[in-house]
Motif scaffolding. Structure first.
Motif, PDB file in Angstrom:
ATOM      1  N   UNK A  29      44.376  49.817  45.537  1.00  7.54           N
ATOM      2  CA  UNK A  29      45.549  50.679  45.665  1.00  7.54           C
ATOM      3  C   UNK A  29      46.770  49.861  45.248  1.00  7.54           C
ATOM      4  N   UNK A  30      47.600  50.430  44.379  1.00  7.68           N
ATOM      5  CA  UNK A  30      48.814  49.749  43.913  1.00  7.68           C
ATOM      6  C   UNK A  30      50.042  50.567  44.290  1.00  7.68           C
ATOM      7  N   UNK A  31      51.040  49.879  44.801  1.00  6.47           N
ATOM      8  CA  UNK A  31      52.334  50.492  45.112  1.00  6.47           C
ATOM      9  C   UNK A  31      53.398  49.711  44.342  1.00  6.47           C
ATOM     10  N   UNK A  32      54.168  50.411  43.514  1.00 10.82           N
ATOM     11  CA  UNK A  32      55.222  49.761  42.719  1.00 10.82           C
ATOM     12  C   UNK A  32      56.553  50.442  43.025  1.00 10.82           C
ATOM     13  N   UNK A  33      57.490  49.659  43.566  1.00 11.09           N
ATOM     14  CA  UNK A  33      58.831  50.170  43.876  1.00 11.09           C
ATOM     15  C   UNK A  33      59.824  49.562  42.896  1.00 11.09           C
ATOM     16  N   UNK A  34      60.616  50.428  42.244  1.00  7.66           N
ATOM     17  CA  UNK A  34      61.563  49.975  41.220  1.00  7.66           C
ATOM     18  C   UNK A  34      62.964  50.497  41.519  1.00  7.66           C
ATOM     19  N   UNK A  35      63.888  49.637  41.923  1.00  8.53           N
ATOM     20  CA  UNK A  35      65.282  50.083  42.081  1.00  8.53           C
ATOM     21  C   UNK A  35      65.857  50.482  40.722  1.00  8.53           C
ATOM     22  N   UNK A  36      66.360  51.702  40.638  1.00  9.27           N
ATOM     23  CA  UNK A  36      66.925  52.210  39.386  1.00  9.27           C
ATOM     24  C   UNK A  36      68.442  52.087  39.341  1.00  9.27           C
ATOM     25  N   UNK A  37      69.079  52.184  40.505  1.00 12.49           N
ATOM     26  CA  UNK A  37      70.533  52.087  40.615  1.00 12.49           C
ATOM     27  C   UNK A  37      70.840  51.573  42.016  1.00 12.49           C
ATOM     28  N   UNK A  38      71.749  50.609  42.112  1.00 12.73           N
ATOM     29  CA  UNK A  38      72.004  49.979  43.412  1.00 12.73           C
ATOM     30  C   UNK A  38      73.496  49.824  43.649  1.00 12.73           C
ATOM     31  N   UNK A  39      73.965  50.306  44.792  1.00 13.49           N
ATOM     32  CA  UNK A  39      75.328  50.026  45.254  1.00 13.49           C
ATOM     33  C   UNK A  39      75.233  49.096  46.460  1.00 13.49           C
ATOM     34  N   UNK A  40      76.209  48.220  46.638  1.00 13.57           N
ATOM     35  CA  UNK A  40      76.115  47.199  47.679  1.00 13.57           C
ATOM     36  C   UNK A  40      75.934  47.744  49.094  1.00 13.57           C
ATOM     37  N   UNK A  41      76.535  48.878  49.413  1.00  8.29           N
ATOM     38  CA  UNK A  41      76.512  49.378  50.784  1.00  8.29           C
ATOM     39  C   UNK A  41      75.236  50.122  51.164  1.00  8.29           C
ATOM     40  N   UNK A  42      74.318  50.303  50.216  1.00  9.53           N
ATOM     41  CA  UNK A  42      73.036  50.952  50.522  1.00  9.53           C
ATOM     42  C   UNK A  42      71.913  50.033  50.040  1.00  9.53           C
ATOM     43  N   UNK A  43      71.226  49.394  50.980  1.00  6.68           N
ATOM     44  CA  UNK A  43      70.180  48.428  50.635  1.00  6.68           C
ATOM     45  C   UNK A  43      68.985  49.120  49.985  1.00  6.68           C
ATOM     46  N   UNK A  44      68.589  48.715  48.791  1.00  2.06           N
ATOM     47  CA  UNK A  44      67.423  49.341  48.148  1.00  2.06           C
ATOM     48  C   UNK A  44      66.116  49.042  48.864  1.00  2.06           C
ATOM     49  N   UNK A  45      66.079  47.954  49.653  1.00  2.00           N
ATOM     50  CA  UNK A  45      64.842  47.577  50.344  1.00  2.00           C
ATOM     51  C   UNK A  45      64.386  48.677  51.299  1.00  2.00           C
ATOM     52  N   UNK A  46      65.330  49.258  52.052  1.00  2.00           N
ATOM     53  CA  UNK A  46      64.985  50.315  53.001  1.00  2.00           C
ATOM     54  C   UNK A  46      64.459  51.536  52.265  1.00  2.00           C
ATOM     55  N   UNK A  47      65.088  51.890  51.137  1.00  2.00           N
ATOM     56  CA  UNK A  47      64.653  53.042  50.354  1.00  2.00           C
ATOM     57  C   UNK A  47      63.273  52.797  49.754  1.00  2.00           C
ATOM     58  N   UNK A  48      62.998  51.545  49.368  1.00  2.00           N
ATOM     59  CA  UNK A  48      61.681  51.215  48.810  1.00  2.00           C
ATOM     60  C   UNK A  48      60.592  51.354  49.870  1.00  2.00           C
ATOM     61  N   UNK A  49      60.879  50.914  51.084  1.00  2.00           N
ATOM     62  CA  UNK A  49      59.911  51.037  52.171  1.00  2.00           C
ATOM     63  C   UNK A  49      59.651  52.505  52.508  1.00  2.00           C
ATOM     64  N   UNK A  50      60.725  53.289  52.582  1.00  2.00           N
ATOM     65  CA  UNK A  50      60.574  54.712  52.873  1.00  2.00           C
ATOM     66  C   UNK A  50      59.835  55.412  51.731  1.00  2.00           C
ATOM     67  N   UNK A  51      60.194  55.071  50.497  1.00  2.00           N
ATOM     68  CA  UNK A  51      59.557  55.690  49.341  1.00  2.00           C
ATOM     69  C   UNK A  51      58.076  55.403  49.254  1.00  2.00           C
ATOM     70  N   UNK A  52      57.655  54.191  49.656  1.00  2.00           N
ATOM     71  CA  UNK A  52      56.221  53.868  49.630  1.00  2.00           C
ATOM     72  C   UNK A  52      55.455  54.770  50.575  1.00  2.00           C
ATOM     73  N   UNK A  53      56.022  55.039  51.739  1.00  2.00           N
ATOM     74  CA  UNK A  53      55.379  55.934  52.708  1.00  2.00           C
ATOM     75  C   UNK A  53      55.296  57.353  52.167  1.00  2.00           C
ATOM     76  N   UNK A  54      56.381  57.821  51.548  1.00  2.00           N
ATOM     77  CA  UNK A  54      56.392  59.188  51.004  1.00  2.00           C
ATOM     78  C   UNK A  54      55.389  59.323  49.864  1.00  2.00           C
ATOM     79  N   UNK A  55      55.399  58.360  48.933  1.00  2.00           N
ATOM     80  CA  UNK A  55      54.500  58.432  47.779  1.00  2.00           C
ATOM     81  C   UNK A  55      53.038  58.422  48.220  1.00  2.00           C
TER      82      UNK A  55
END
Length: 693
Positions: free
Chosen positions: A111-137
């Motif tokens: 099983x492979x999970x690949x998380x790719x930040x496409x756009x990042x602003x400093x006040x919203x950490x992409x790490x949290x979105x990547x963790x949430x996105x892995x669960x959703x996917x």
């Protein structure tokens, strides 16, 4: 034609958008999670069949940092992303750890999970979105995943807990916590802290879990709306008849093996037992070797766990709260700035400390507005000989990066500021022997090596790893777990801190979560264990060395007018290079005019400072300066007070008495002390000789 689906949820008062079905149609599961101007794409795929001979779950997680996400072009010759940064590796581990326990045991498909930040602003950490996105996917895919999980970041600012804090809030926070779990329980904890209490840390975890529960409910709605039917996959189970026969034959033999508390003798007895079992089942060994091996493993696991939960007896004979024997030594490497060995049971770590200058700080290119620098670095190495293995050395992997980062985080809270201690600091932990909890031994060894190096840390830090055996309602928390307890147990909960409070924690579990009672027990038991370990460390070294090693650079710092920086550097660096060549020092100059000079020679440091001040300070009538005679004329001598600054001593000012020839008093290259007696309107400087040096 409808292109994909869009869903919304609120997390910590912010709107999150989840898009799926529009892109990446060949992935088993796909989504893009967005908040503000941060968007992370997550794709997950699964092999249709397990690889031949596979006997473990091959889950691969990659967090792919793309510099275009922050509008930057990567550095380096190729101008493209290369090896993942340490932060990307740590984020990959953060994604992996909460989802791994939610796959069925015996499921061996890749099983492979690949998380790719496409756009990042400093006040919203992409790490949290990547963790949430892995669960959703994973949840909406056909991959057999027993989620969903939710993930949040928690800060603690001015007595209040904050979900997914901004940059400003993170900088003020006493806790930086990454948390993941299901609706029912906590699965993963990763945190750095500034000496907070166990209760403050526990409340941060519980606060974050309440938000996680809401996230999981929202993901279930998404799963219901667009989720695929879970695929029927092959799951390995031990052959029932083989398992029954092996258990019957090996039951008493295993009891005798586990009666031995000495690890090496126990391992030898286990090898003998395995040979007997294989010989006894020789007629089916070729066909069922995997079943026999797994049956023995399960039998061993059940018996070890039963002895702990029912009798309170651990594999090495310790009680559940007991820490292994500890001994430490410091200052064992004479040419090293600081060194220490920390030994706990069979786990032993050598940590060295090296002091450097501003230019030695590590520059980090990543998904932030500008390159960051690290002044304190901790690196961890674990060569094969530490476990008695004979295999080639490899470059640091994800485990080494993770352990090094954890130990670094544990000590960051006590490292003195640059103003207090103007050094770059690097500690390196080399594991010499391993039997569990090497990362926390690295924390302890780092503390002692920093103190041995004379680094004025705010307080000593120690670390301990807690374990868990959970059988139904029977729950046993173990202090200072060794390798076998980690391997056969349900939790590895590392807690580091000072006498005052926690500085770092990390939790990994193999079961489907733990509750508040287990967390509370583990934190309190860890506190008691940590204080015991600190007391043993202080027996070896109870104070910071008052002086630095004679081999460490001595640094002096002072400020100059920023407008004069160019004068110090000179054309193409000629002036500053001349100072370095003359004195042998290292010189760093900040944009604000702060100058740091470093070398092992204090006299040369002062000489370089004198030269720089001579360049930057305006000459004053009546003030004395040190210089060098650079030219002789019939009427006097020219003296260089500083690069690009000179004056003339008239022959009449070389001595009180009459001087016939200039050469009678001074020669070229003589060092002299002079006094400024006049500066005319054209900037020409008249000097008188005070003394020859």
């Amino acid at each position: 034609m409808e292109l994909g689906k869009t869903f919304h949820m609120t997390v910590g008062g912010r709107d999150f958008t989840i898009e799926t079905g529009k892109y990446c149609g060949q992935a088993n599961g796909h989504c893009i999670v967005s908040c503000g101007e941060t968007s992370v794409m997550v794709n997950t795929t699964m092999a249709k069949q397990p690889r031949p001979g596979m006997d473990f779950f091959p889950l691969g997680v990659d967090y792919e940092e793309k510099m275009y996400a922050v509008g930057r072009i990567p550095g380096g010759y190729k101008r493209r992303e290369g090896r993942p940064s340490d932060k990307a590796i740590i984020t990959s581990r953060l994604i992996d750890r909460p989802i791994r326990p939610l796959f069925e045991k015996g499921f061996y498909n890749d099983v492979a999970v690949v998380a790719t930040p496409l756009s990042v602003e400093p006040d919203v950490s992409p790490e949290v979105l990547a963790m949430m996105g892995s669960s959703i996917a994973l949840s909406i895919s056909d991959i057999p995943f027993a989620g969903p999980t939710g993930s949040v970041q928690v800060a603690f600012v001015d007595g209040k807990y904050i979900i997914n804090p901004t940059v400003e809030e993170r900088e003020k926070s006493l806790i930086n916590l990454m948390l993941a779990g299901t609706e029912e329980a906590i699965l993963m904890v990763e945190a750095g802290a500034k000496e907070v209490s166990e209760e403050e840390m526990l409340q941060a975890i519980l606060f974050g879990h309440e938000e996680i529960k809401k996230i999981c409910k929202e993901i279930k709605k998404i799963q219901k709306a667009v989720g695929k039917k879970k695929a029927e996959v092959e799951v390995y189970h031990v052959d029932a008849k083989v398992d029954k026969d092996v258990r019957k034959y090996a039951d008493k033999l295993m009891d005798k093996v586990l009666e031995e508390f000495d690890r090496h003798k126990r391992d030898a007895k286990e090898e003998e037992m395995n040979e007997k079992v294989f010989k006894h089942f020789a007629d089916i060994l070729e066909e069922h070797q995997k079943d026999i091996v797994n049956s023995l493993y399960n039998l061993k696991k059940e018996k070890v766990r039963a002895k702990i939960t029912e009798k309170g007896v651990r594999p090495d004979g310790r009680s559940t709260h007991e820490v292994r024997p500890i001994w430490c030594e410091t200052g064992l490497l004479p040419r090293v700035h600081g060194s220490a060995v920390f030994t706990r049971g069979e786990t032993q770590v050598l940590t060295t400390c090296t002091l450097g200058t501003l230019s030695d700080m590590q520059e980090i290119e990543g998904l932030h507005e500008k390159d960051e620098v690290k002044r304190y670095m901790h690196q961890y190495n674990m060569p094969p000989y530490t476990t008695g293995e004979a295999r080639p050395l490899k470059s640091p992997g994800r485990r080494e990066i993770g352990h090094g980062t954890l130990a670094e985080r544990a000590l960051e809270a006590v490292i003195p500021s640059y103003e207090e201690f103007p050094y770059c600091i690097r500690t390196v932990s080399d594991v010499l022997s391993s039997n569990g909890s090497t990362s926390q031994a690295s924390v302890c060894g780092s503390t002692l090596s920093l103190m041995d190096a004379g680094v004025p840390i705010k307080a000593p830090v120690a670390g301990v790893a807690m374990g868990l055996i959970k059988e139904g309602k029977k729950v046993t928390v173990l202090t200072d777990i060794q390798g076998l307890e980690d391997f056969l147990g349900d939790m590895d909960f590392k807690v580091a801190g000072t006498e005052k409070g926690i500085t770092a924690i990390q939790m990994d579990i193999k079961i489907k979560g733990i509750d508040e009672n287990i967390l509370r027990t583990a934190l309190e038991q860890a506190r008691v264990g940590r204080l015991h370990i600190l007391s043993k460390m202080m027996e070896a070294l109870d104070h910071v060395r008052p002086e630095l090693s004679k081999y460490a650079p001595k640094i002096i710092s002072f400020n100059i007018d920023p407008d004069k920086i160019g004068d110090v550097i000179g054309k193409s660096g000629a002036t500053i290079n001349k100072i370095i060549e003359e004195t042998g020092v290292k010189i760093d100059i900040d944009d604000d005019g702060k100058v740091s000079i470093a070398s092992a020679n204090k006299e040369m440091n002062e000489r370089a400072k004198e030269i720089i001040l001579g360049i930057t300070e305006d000459l004053e009538v009546g003030k004395q300066y040190t210089g060098k005679v650079v030219k002789l004329m019939q009427f006097g001598a020219f003296v260089e007070i500083a690069p690009s600054k000179d004056g003339m001593i008239h022959i009449s000012k070389l001595a009180k008495e009459r001087v016939e020839k200039v050469e009678d008093v001074v020669k070229v290259d003589d060092k002299v002390k002079v006094e400024v007696i006049k500066i005319d309107d054209k900037g020409r400087v008249d000097l008188k000789l005070v003394e020859k040096l």
